[in-house]
Design an enzyme around this catalytic site. Structure first.
Site, PDB file in Angstrom:
ATOM      1  N   ASP A 176      25.170 -12.198 -40.188  1.00  0.00           N
ATOM      2  CA  ASP A 176      25.031 -10.558 -40.380  1.00  0.00           C
ATOM      3  C   ASP A 176      24.208 -10.238 -41.486  1.00  0.00           C
ATOM      4  O   ASP A 176      23.758  -9.088 -41.831  1.00  0.00           O
ATOM      5  CB  ASP A 176      26.130  -9.769 -40.335  1.00  0.00           C
ATOM      6  CG  ASP A 176      26.381  -9.097 -38.903  1.00  0.00           C
ATOM      7  OD1 ASP A 176      25.511  -9.528 -37.942  1.00  0.00           O
ATOM      8  OD2 ASP A 176      27.182  -8.414 -38.691  1.00  0.00           O
TER       9      ASP A 176
ATOM     10  N   ASP B 271      37.084 -17.746 -39.847  1.00  0.00           N
ATOM     11  CA  ASP B 271      36.348 -16.869 -41.125  1.00  0.00           C
ATOM     12  C   ASP B 271      35.659 -17.918 -41.965  1.00  0.00           C
ATOM     13  O   ASP B 271      35.780 -18.946 -41.877  1.00  0.00           O
ATOM     14  CB  ASP B 271      37.228 -16.030 -41.917  1.00  0.00           C
ATOM     15  CG  ASP B 271      37.815 -14.818 -40.972  1.00  0.00           C
ATOM     16  OD1 ASP B 271      37.001 -14.556 -40.120  1.00  0.00           O
ATOM     17  OD2 ASP B 271      38.473 -14.032 -41.503  1.00  0.00           O
TER      18      ASP B 271
ATOM     19  N   ASP C 263      35.849 -18.776 -45.049  1.00  0.00           N
ATOM     20  CA  ASP C 263      36.710 -19.619 -46.257  1.00  0.00           C
ATOM     21  C   ASP C 263      37.632 -20.312 -45.283  1.00  0.00           C
ATOM     22  O   ASP C 263      38.728 -20.847 -45.993  1.00  0.00           O
ATOM     23  CB  ASP C 263      37.369 -18.689 -46.967  1.00  0.00           C
ATOM     24  CG  ASP C 263      38.270 -17.636 -46.531  1.00  0.00           C
ATOM     25  OD1 ASP C 263      37.909 -17.007 -45.324  1.00  0.00           O
ATOM     26  OD2 ASP C 263      39.251 -17.287 -46.904  1.00  0.00           O
TER      27      ASP C 263
ATOM     28  N   ASP D 275      40.781  -7.309 -34.319  1.00  0.00           N
ATOM     29  CA  ASP D 275      41.385  -8.359 -33.798  1.00  0.00           C
ATOM     30  C   ASP D 275      42.772  -7.728 -33.382  1.00  0.00           C
ATOM     31  O   ASP D 275      43.457  -8.263 -32.307  1.00  0.00           O
ATOM     32  CB  ASP D 275      41.647  -9.203 -35.143  1.00  0.00           C
ATOM     33  CG  ASP D 275      42.117  -8.526 -36.515  1.00  0.00           C
ATOM     34  OD1 ASP D 275      42.364  -7.299 -36.519  1.00  0.00           O
ATOM     35  OD2 ASP D 275      42.281  -9.347 -37.506  1.00  0.00           O
TER      36      ASP D 275
END
Length: 579
Positions: A160, A219, A221, A313
């Site tokens: 994005d 995600d 990380d 979520d």
């Protein structure tokens, strides 16, 4: 040593003796004997026993007051060293710190950074945001190395960002893995509406999605182990009503500083109690947004990803549960990640985590009431899932410990029993810390810090419940990149194989730019100043001084240490400095 003193030895009447206990540097009065009979003798003349008694009682009162003053002075000196040690830090923060107003002025900048949430999703799926440019390389590599037949897995890298350098680096990493045989595609959104939910919704609309049954989300990380799919996907077999299999998080930086240790306590309770227990007895818990695998059919039947809240979520999890789908939590399957190391990043994360659920509660309450799930499941969802941890506990901590308790110190008629101040919070802290037994030495800092964080959580809860402006802020949580073993410089030092001529970057120039940016970041490190926390620190420390003068025992110590906790947080002395 407890000597007795005869203060009026010249007279035949010895008066009222005072016994003191001397404990250097504090003086504390241990015993005060009652007046003798002579002290109450009545006389008709001004020079009679009555006048003498009055003079002696006046002297006695003077000494008692002096002793109480010594006692107060002794207690204050015991904390003087602590306050002096903070003095230099306070001057530095006041000289170079940034206030909450500065933080608000930075919102636009932070939001522009948040829009750079590059989601990496696999089919099984992977989400990559930009906590650090160094993170994505290891994360993409971990997903591409998953032990699963290459023909049955597709990795989507959803980007994005509007930063050309970031886009270029991610494209190069994707190209490298394509040349090594991985089934991986790069997808960039030009219109970045809806943050993470919008990105996932856009990715799910791809025509090739119909060829896959499950989607796993990670995600930036997060680095799954190679056997992640082999330990999670089989749980769907023979369980057609299971929509989600959620893995636990493990933190590579949980021992980095005090802030990360305290976060680990909270998250251990979240996984061990909230998710594991609810998964066993109710087959429902909130999706964590990452390190989980969804059945695509369940996503579609539940309405897909919606952009109506900042907790997409939790939103999809609630809607799937109301449709009758079941969830499974695997506490023994861990996915490596990070927790925020700076208070600024943690504060923004907690604001979103407590504001978003209140937004969602307003939207979902009518659907929960009308749903066909059991009364017990409705109660669990409304009271335990939404209200208890996200509304009731922050409200209780903030109003009781930050407002009511200090105010009672200025109103003598108001009294709070010790069990309200001590036993209830101590019991709650003890229960929260049980899933992380190695953290028991930090139980007192944990209690004080949670009360301090109640200010942020209470503010977030109010903004979400009443749809205030800050409820719609979506800021990417900044991470240090410790979960990545590589470094961006090492990336640019290795020229990719079979690189297309039209996309080949100037690696030397790029390396120089990155090194310059890293130097600039080091220079920009600073501490912020949080005015709300400092105002409450002043209130609590003032109340502790008032409690000391009125001899309110345990209240004094609680208010003192809670005030110091607010002071440390208000001066941003907990966690790492922000960039």
């Amino acid at each position: 040593m407890a000597p007795s003193f005869d203060w009026w030895a010249k007279g035949s009447h010895k008066g009222t003796p005072v016994v003191v206990k001397m404990e250097n540097p504090n003086w504390s009065m241990v015993e005060l004997e009652g007046p003798s009979e002579d002290d109450f003798l009545m006389g008709n003349t001004p020079t009679g026993p009555r006048e003498k008694a009055r003079g002696k009682n006046a002297k006695q009162l003077t000494w008692v007051l002096l002793l109480k003053a010594h006692r107060a002075a002794g207690c204050l000196t015991s904390i003087g060293t602590t306050l002096v040690s903070l003095g230099a830090a306070i001057r530095r923060r006041l000289a170079a710190g940034r206030t909450d107003a500065d933080n608000d002025n930075d919102t636009e900048t932070d939001n522009s950074s948040s829009n750079e949430n590059k989601t990496v999703k696999t089919r099984v799926a992977f989400r990559c945001s930009k906590p650090s440019i160094t993170v994505y390389q290891q994360s993409i590599g971990a997903v591409c190395n998953l032990d699963w037949p290459k023909s049955k897995i597709l990795v989507q890298v959803l980007d994005d960002s509007d930063d050309p350098t970031t886009q270029l680096l991610i494209k190069e990493e994707v190209l490298k893995w394509q040349q090594e045989g991985a089934n991986i595609v790069y997808r960039h959104r030009v219109i970045r509406d809806g943050y993470k939910a919008g990105n996932l919704k856009s990715a799910m609309s791809c025509s090739y999605v119909k060829d896959y049954e499950f989607v796993a989300i990670f995600d930036a990380d997060f680095q799954p182990n190679p056997d992640f799919l082999k330990r999670t996907v089989p749980h769907f077999k023979g369980n057609d009503d299971v929509a989600l299999v959620q893995a636990r998080w493990s933190f590579v930086n949980k021992d980095e500083n005090l802030l990360t240790r305290l976060q680990n306590i909270n998250l251990a309770f979240h996984f061990e109690v909230e998710q594991q227990v609810n998964g066993v007895f109710i087959n429902f818990f909130g999706f964590n947004g990452t390190a989980g695998i969804w059945r695509i059919k369940a996503l579609e039947e539940s309405g897909g990803w919606l952009e109506r809240t900042t907790v997409e979520d939790m939103d999809i999890a609630v809607r799937a549960h109301l449709q009758g789908w079941k969830f499974l939590f695997l506490n023994d399957v861990e996915c490596q990640c990070e927790v925020p190391e700076s208070y600024e990043a943690y504060r923004k994360q907690q604001h979103r985590w407590h504001s978003g659920p209140m937004q969602l509660f307003r939207l979902c309450l009518p659907d929960i009431i009308r749903s066909k799930i059991s009364i017990w499941k409705k109660f669990n969802m409304i009271f335990l899932f939404f209200l208890l941890r996200k509304l009731i506990l922050p409200f209780y901590s903030f109003t009781l410990f930050c407002i009511i308790l200090p105010m009672t110190m200025f109103v003598p008629e108001a009294q709070l029993p010790a069990w309200v101040v001590c036993y209830i919070p101590a019991t709650m802290s003890f229960l929260n810390i049980l899933p992380a037994p190695k953290s028991f030495p930090f139980i007192v800092p944990y209690l004080l810090f949670e009360n301090t964080m109640s200010v942020t959580k209470f503010n977030a809860m109010i903004s979400g419940l009443f749809q205030l402006g800050s409820a719609y802020e979506w800021v990417v949580t900044k991470k240090s990149g410790r979960s990545s073993e590589g470094d961006l410089v090492s990336l640019v030092e290795k020229e990719p194989k079979h690189q297309r001529a039209e996309s080949e970057p100037n690696l030397d120039e790029l390396k120089a730019d990155i090194q310059e940016e890293q130097k600039g970041r080091k220079k920009k490190k600073h501490n912020r100043i949080y005015t709300k926390e400092l105002a409450l620190a002043f209130l609590l420390l003032t109340a502790s001084a008032r409690s000391l003068l009125s001899a309110q025992g345990i209240h004094f110590y609680f208010l003192l240490f809670q005030g110091i906790s607010f002071l440390l947080v208000g001066l941003d002395l907990i966690g790492e400095q922000v960039m």
